[in-house]
Design a protein around this motif. Structure first.
Motif, short mmCIF file in Angstrom:
data_model
loop_
_atom_site.label_atom_id
_atom_site.label_comp_id
_atom_site.label_asym_id
_atom_site.label_seq_id
_atom_site.Cartn_x
_atom_site.Cartn_y
_atom_site.Cartn_z
N ASP A 235 17.73 -106.90 12.38
CA ASP A 235 19.10 -106.51 12.72
C ASP A 235 19.33 -106.31 14.22
O ASP A 235 20.41 -105.90 14.62
CB ASP A 235 19.49 -105.23 11.97
CG ASP A 235 18.65 -104.02 12.39
OD1 ASP A 235 17.71 -104.18 13.19
OD2 ASP A 235 18.95 -102.90 11.91
N THR A 236 18.34 -106.59 15.05
CA THR A 236 18.46 -106.34 16.49
C THR A 236 18.28 -107.64 17.27
O THR A 236 17.25 -108.30 17.16
CB THR A 236 17.43 -105.31 16.98
OG1 THR A 236 17.59 -104.10 16.23
CG2 THR A 236 17.63 -105.01 18.47
N GLY A 237 19.28 -107.98 18.05
CA GLY A 237 19.22 -109.19 18.86
C GLY A 237 19.00 -108.86 20.33
O GLY A 237 19.34 -107.77 20.81
N LEU A 238 18.45 -109.82 21.05
CA LEU A 238 18.22 -109.70 22.49
C LEU A 238 18.95 -110.83 23.19
O LEU A 238 18.78 -112.00 22.86
CB LEU A 238 16.72 -109.79 22.81
CG LEU A 238 16.34 -109.93 24.29
CD1 LEU A 238 16.70 -108.67 25.07
CD2 LEU A 238 14.85 -110.24 24.44
N ILE A 239 19.79 -110.47 24.19
CA ILE A 239 20.47 -111.46 25.01
C ILE A 239 20.07 -111.22 26.46
O ILE A 239 20.30 -110.14 27.01
CB ILE A 239 21.99 -111.39 24.86
CG1 ILE A 239 22.39 -111.66 23.40
CG2 ILE A 239 22.67 -112.40 25.79
CD1 ILE A 239 23.88 -111.59 23.14
N VAL A 240 19.44 -112.22 27.07
CA VAL A 240 18.99 -112.14 28.45
C VAL A 240 20.00 -112.85 29.33
O VAL A 240 20.31 -114.02 29.09
CB VAL A 240 17.60 -112.79 28.63
CG1 VAL A 240 17.10 -112.61 30.06
CG2 VAL A 240 16.60 -112.20 27.64
N ILE A 241 20.54 -112.16 30.33
CA ILE A 241 21.45 -112.78 31.29
C ILE A 241 20.70 -112.89 32.61
O ILE A 241 20.44 -111.88 33.27
CB ILE A 241 22.74 -111.96 31.48
CG1 ILE A 241 23.43 -111.74 30.12
CG2 ILE A 241 23.68 -112.68 32.44
CD1 ILE A 241 24.70 -110.91 30.21
#
Length: 431
Positions: A235-241
């Protein structure tokens, strides 16, 4: 992806390409693109109220403010010094180079690392950096600081490097007739980058191959990927900018929507080592996330103020934001807004501390100037210049995965990512 050294020095604004690693990865850079720390540079300069004036060519005035620093005695001294250089310097010098040096010196006298004069060629390179687009080959390089060996650590899909057959792990021996070990990586990539549809010859060595291989790679416009997204748990997403470029907001929204279809109910946004980018980009991302209200405002020395606000549409997800000493400018605008709205938990170390605004103004001869024109403030009115933004949870970076060249980055071995997952599972980041 490499994590870089967390320090607080003032990096050269348009040439930050060799930040050291926190672990054993060596230097890294996107070939053909100059990574920026500059960022809150306002590319549509005329959109800001303090740029509505006009420079009077040769008149020494701007918006009624006059200057006369090159009087007769100064002009005579400058010409005398130029003559001395031409007569006695051990190599030939072009007068044009001396003139450009005078312009650069004028801005250097401010003692401001963010204000500068750019030649036509330098201005073009800066615009490439800010847009996260360039004409190059589409690879990521690392240089060993001791041996100066240059390796390819990543090849982007659908790029000239991929199509030519270059691979991660290849060692670059020569770029045209230049020994790759003879210069810093920041300079070497300027020889790899070039005019669209032109070619660059690379000689590489490949593990397991006895003979060196030659690749003639045709340069093309490459859109640098600025967003990565993946699920860390069910249920946990990671978005790298990586930086705030032209396409970042669109890619961020697409990443959120994709991860939500995969079950994301909690979100980690990784801004570590993100040097900044474009104002419009970060405010568009924040507008997508935040509820209605002020996101950031800028103020000049006359008290003129411009505000950037969010509409009522917002993203209702518990959030953790990762920051470090190389999170600068637009990254700090993001982190400051999230903090002031209490919209997520900040994890990592104190950010870089760049709270001033640069305005870029092209000149009639296609050169340009970049001048610090204002300060920016978080929604609650804090200017973070020189101090940065402290995390809610201070945690120094540690990586337990493989660090040899060619190894892909494993976020499950990243202690700050793991802590973010834990905090979100425990209810941190809820609103």
């Amino acid at each position: 992806m490499e994590r870089k050294q967390e320090d607080r020095e003032d990096f050269p604004e348009t040439e930050v390409v060799v930040l050291k690693s926190d672990h054993q990865f060596s230097k890294g850079v996107l070939t053909g693109v100059v990574s920026t720390i500059c960022v809150f540079t306002l590319l549509a300069a005329a959109a800001l109220f303090w740029l509505h004036g006009r420079i009077s060519p040769g008149g020494g005035s701007y918006e009624g403010v006059s200057a006369n620093i090159v009087d007769g005695s100064v002009k005579t001294k400058v010409n005398d010094l130029a003559a001395l250089i031409k007569a006695c310097y051990y190599e030939d010098v072009e007068e044009e180079d001396l003139t450009e040096g005078l312009y650069k010196g004028l801005f250097a006298s401010l003692g401001d690392p963010y204000s500068a004069y750019y030649t036509e060629e330098e201005y073009e390179e800066m615009m490439i950096s800010a847009s996260a687009q360039y004409n190059g080959i589409g690879a990521v390089l690392q240089q060993d600081p001791k041996t100066m060996r240059v390796k390819i650590v990543k090849i982007y899909d659908h790029t000239p490097a991929k199509e030519a057959g270059l691979k991660a792990g290849d060692t670059i021996i020569m770029v045209e007739d230049i020994d790759a070990r003879s210069m810093e990586l920041s300079e070497l990539v300027t020889h790899i980058r070039g005019r669209e549809n032109s070619s660059v010859r690379l000689i590489v060595s490949r593990e397991g191959e006895f003979e060196e291989q030659v690749f003639d790679v045709k340069r093309a416009q490459v859109d640098v990927p600025t967003v990565e997204a993946m699920m860390m748990t069910d249920d946990t997403g990671l978005i790298v900018i990586h930086e705030f470029g032209k396409a970042t907001a669109k890619d961020f929204k697409a990443a959120v929507e994709r991860l939500q279809t995969e079950g994301m109910e909690k979100m980690i946004v990784d801004l570590r080592d993100n040097p900044g980018g474009m104002l419009d980009s970060v405010t568009e991302v924040l507008d997508y996330i935040l509820p209605e209200g002020l996101m950031v405002y800028v103020e000049d020395k006359y008290g003129n103020r411009q505000e950037e606000t969010s509409d009522a549409n917002h993203l209702d997800l518990p959030m953790a934001v990762l920051i470090n000493g190389n999170s600068a400018s637009c990254s700090e605008i993001f982190a400051g807004a999230i903090r002031d709205y209490e919209y997520g938990v900040l994890i990592g170390t104190t950010t870089f501390g760049k709270g001033v605004v640069q305005t870029v103004r092209p000149l009639a001869d296609n050169s340009a100037v970049k001048l610090t024109t204002a300060k920016y403030f978080t929604p609650k009115g804090e200017n973070i210049h020189g101090t940065g933004i402290d995390p809610d949870i201070e945690l120094k970076y540690k990586y337990t995965g493989k660090t040899d060249a060619g190894a892909s980055y494993d976020y499950t071995k990243d202690n700050q990512v793991r802590r973010a997952v834990k905090e979100l599972q425990n209810g941190s980041g809820n609103r």
